[in-house]
Design a protein around this motif. Sequence first.
Motif, short mmCIF file in Angstrom:
data_model
loop_
_atom_site.label_atom_id
_atom_site.label_comp_id
_atom_site.label_asym_id
_atom_site.label_seq_id
_atom_site.Cartn_x
_atom_site.Cartn_y
_atom_site.Cartn_z
N SER A 45 33.71 33.27 37.28
CA SER A 45 33.75 32.95 35.85
C SER A 45 35.12 33.27 35.25
O SER A 45 35.83 34.17 35.70
CB SER A 45 32.68 33.75 35.10
N ALA A 46 35.46 32.53 34.21
CA ALA A 46 36.75 32.70 33.53
C ALA A 46 36.85 34.06 32.85
O ALA A 46 37.94 34.62 32.72
CB ALA A 46 36.96 31.58 32.52
N SER A 47 35.72 34.61 32.42
CA SER A 47 35.76 35.91 31.73
C SER A 47 36.22 37.02 32.65
O SER A 47 36.93 37.94 32.23
CB SER A 47 34.37 36.23 31.15
N ILE A 48 35.85 36.95 33.92
CA ILE A 48 36.28 37.97 34.89
C ILE A 48 37.78 37.87 35.10
O ILE A 48 38.50 38.89 35.11
CB ILE A 48 35.53 37.80 36.21
N VAL A 49 38.28 36.66 35.25
CA VAL A 49 39.72 36.47 35.43
C VAL A 49 40.48 36.94 34.19
O VAL A 49 41.55 37.55 34.29
CB VAL A 49 40.03 34.99 35.73
N ALA A 50 39.93 36.72 33.01
CA ALA A 50 40.59 37.14 31.77
C ALA A 50 40.71 38.66 31.70
O ALA A 50 41.74 39.20 31.28
CB ALA A 50 39.82 36.61 30.55
N VAL A 51 39.65 39.37 32.11
CA VAL A 51 39.71 40.82 32.11
C VAL A 51 40.76 41.31 33.11
O VAL A 51 41.53 42.24 32.83
CB VAL A 51 38.33 41.43 32.45
N LEU A 52 40.83 40.68 34.28
CA LEU A 52 41.84 41.05 35.26
C LEU A 52 43.24 40.88 34.71
O LEU A 52 44.11 41.75 34.88
CB LEU A 52 41.67 40.19 36.52
N PHE A 145 32.62 48.25 36.47
CA PHE A 145 33.87 48.59 37.14
C PHE A 145 35.07 48.00 36.41
O PHE A 145 36.02 48.70 36.08
CB PHE A 145 33.85 48.12 38.60
N LEU A 146 35.04 46.70 36.14
CA LEU A 146 36.19 46.05 35.51
C LEU A 146 36.40 46.52 34.08
O LEU A 146 37.54 46.76 33.65
CB LEU A 146 36.03 44.54 35.55
N THR A 147 35.33 46.65 33.33
CA THR A 147 35.48 47.10 31.94
C THR A 147 35.98 48.54 31.89
O THR A 147 36.81 48.89 31.05
CB THR A 147 34.15 46.98 31.18
N GLY A 148 35.48 49.39 32.79
CA GLY A 148 35.95 50.78 32.85
C GLY A 148 37.40 50.87 33.26
O GLY A 148 38.18 51.65 32.69
N LEU A 149 37.80 50.07 34.24
CA LEU A 149 39.19 50.06 34.68
C LEU A 149 40.11 49.62 33.55
O LEU A 149 41.17 50.21 33.31
CB LEU A 149 39.35 49.13 35.88
N SER A 150 39.72 48.58 32.82
CA SER A 150 40.53 48.08 31.72
C SER A 150 40.71 49.15 30.63
O SER A 150 41.82 49.36 30.13
CB SER A 150 39.88 46.83 31.12
N GLU A 151 39.63 49.83 30.30
CA GLU A 151 39.70 50.84 29.24
C GLU A 151 40.54 52.03 29.66
O GLU A 151 41.42 52.49 28.91
CB GLU A 151 38.28 51.31 28.88
N LEU A 152 40.31 52.56 30.85
CA LEU A 152 40.98 53.78 31.27
C LEU A 152 42.47 53.57 31.53
O LEU A 152 43.27 54.47 31.30
CB LEU A 152 40.31 54.34 32.52
N CYS A 153 42.85 52.39 32.01
CA CYS A 153 44.26 52.12 32.23
C CYS A 153 45.04 52.20 30.92
O CYS A 153 46.19 52.66 30.89
CB CYS A 153 44.47 50.74 32.87
N GLY A 154 44.41 51.76 29.84
CA GLY A 154 45.07 51.83 28.54
C GLY A 154 45.07 53.23 27.95
O GLY A 154 46.02 53.63 27.28
N ALA A 369 34.93 46.53 45.16
CA ALA A 369 34.03 46.74 44.03
C ALA A 369 33.27 45.46 43.72
O ALA A 369 33.57 44.39 44.25
CB ALA A 369 34.82 47.21 42.80
N ASP A 370 32.30 45.60 42.83
CA ASP A 370 31.49 44.47 42.37
C ASP A 370 31.95 44.11 40.97
O ASP A 370 31.96 44.94 40.08
CB ASP A 370 30.02 44.88 42.37
N ALA A 371 32.35 42.86 40.79
CA ALA A 371 32.90 42.44 39.50
C ALA A 371 31.86 42.45 38.38
O ALA A 371 32.21 42.64 37.22
CB ALA A 371 33.50 41.04 39.62
#
Length: 468
Positions: A45-52, A145-154, A369-371
């Motif tokens: 899905s495009a939403s997963i790529v957008a988060v990446l 996993f992806l949402t947590g990674l995005s938040e913590l990196c910031g 991980a699982d997206a």
Amino acid sequence: MAFLVAGTLQVASQIADARESLGRKGKYSMRGPRVALTLSSPEVSASIVAVLEGVFRTLGFESCQRREASVQGFLGELAAFREQLDALGGPVGCALVALVAPSGQLKQPQQLVRELSRCGALWGRPKVFLLLSSAPGAAPEPGAFLTGLSELCGRFPHWSLLQLLTEVFCRTAEESEATYCPVLRSSLRGALCLGDAEPWGPEPEPSPTARYDLSGTRAALLLSVIHGRPGARHDVEALGTLCQALSFKTTLRTDPTAQAFQEELAQFRECLDAHRAPVSCALVALMAHGGPQGQLLGADGREVRPEALVQELSRCRALCGCPKIFLLQACRGGHRDAGVGPAGLPWFRRWLRASPTTPSHADVLQIYADAQGSSPFPTAGSSDQADILTVYAAAEGCVAYRDETGSDFIQTLVEVFRADPGREVLELLTEVNRRVCQLEVLGPDCPERRKACLEIRSSLRRRLCLQA
């Protein structure tokens, strides 16, 4: 003569640059451009790529490319990416590759890892692979996993990537109700800080709840084949002394047969389950000859799979939610790594007082991980595979070195852990790998100098410090 001088200076410059790639205090300096690539199959899905892409920008990657292809076409796309990097004409600071495909389709990711490891522009530089599975027909929104990674990196740009991932693993397990846990595989030689913040600044301390509680009993089991393995007794003595210093109640068994390996692990598990007081940590050291496919060979020459031994301890009820550490000092194949780096004459090495090569498997971090948080990636872990730390003395398919004084892995590990026992274990193991990677081995059956590199696998969900 001018040609020789120019060649010598070029090699000296390359070696100095490789040294600088680890920067000060054992951290990668990240000099050079940061490049990112997303390879996704059409079903993603495009939403997963957008988060990446958002994660890439947060981590300071200047170049972010996306290519859509079938999983079978990933290798060709990655080869083109490697050629593009080599054509830049200078070193790259870091490369991050996200591979996103439906569950079960990325069956041989190591081919992709090896393809990028051949990149001359990334010699001595960190290469990060984010391998994400997506379930067909699942909700298109990214999971924990992806949402947590995005938040913590910031939020925590000073934190090393391994520290960030440990926190993300914890959140992922909590939000998936302990049914799934990601896994990482690391051969990094230093701390990798990808945030825009100055990497030499002090790191913020994590909250006390982010650490494992080690106030209970600690137990260690050392299983070592001594016969026919010169120096093995020195490893046993050194590791036994370290375990004692770290307050582990230690059981030692020497020269176990293949069946005894399994039986000793089962008995060890049963003893922990029967222990009346709380158990907080277990350490198992498996030291033996290794088979061509990574098997352990008992004193009787028969084989046992180390994965079966890890699974045995994963069933321990007393260790549920507690860290389980496995140290494997054994060959995982017969390949002897000559290393990679600038080609120089032997006298260059003596003149520069440094090895111009690094192990070809070094500086790689793989995250499985699982997206979408719906089903585990095939090589990632279910809940019973969480909280496990496994350290291999050699990369997959490679020889683990040992002589009459002991093995490079165990002796270096004991030295590093005794010097700073209160430091976080993943950081200590990264330092162990850095020192092992610096060594050059000249064995009795190998006339050319060879390199070694550890592989660290972790599904730890908290920081692990063995001494307060």
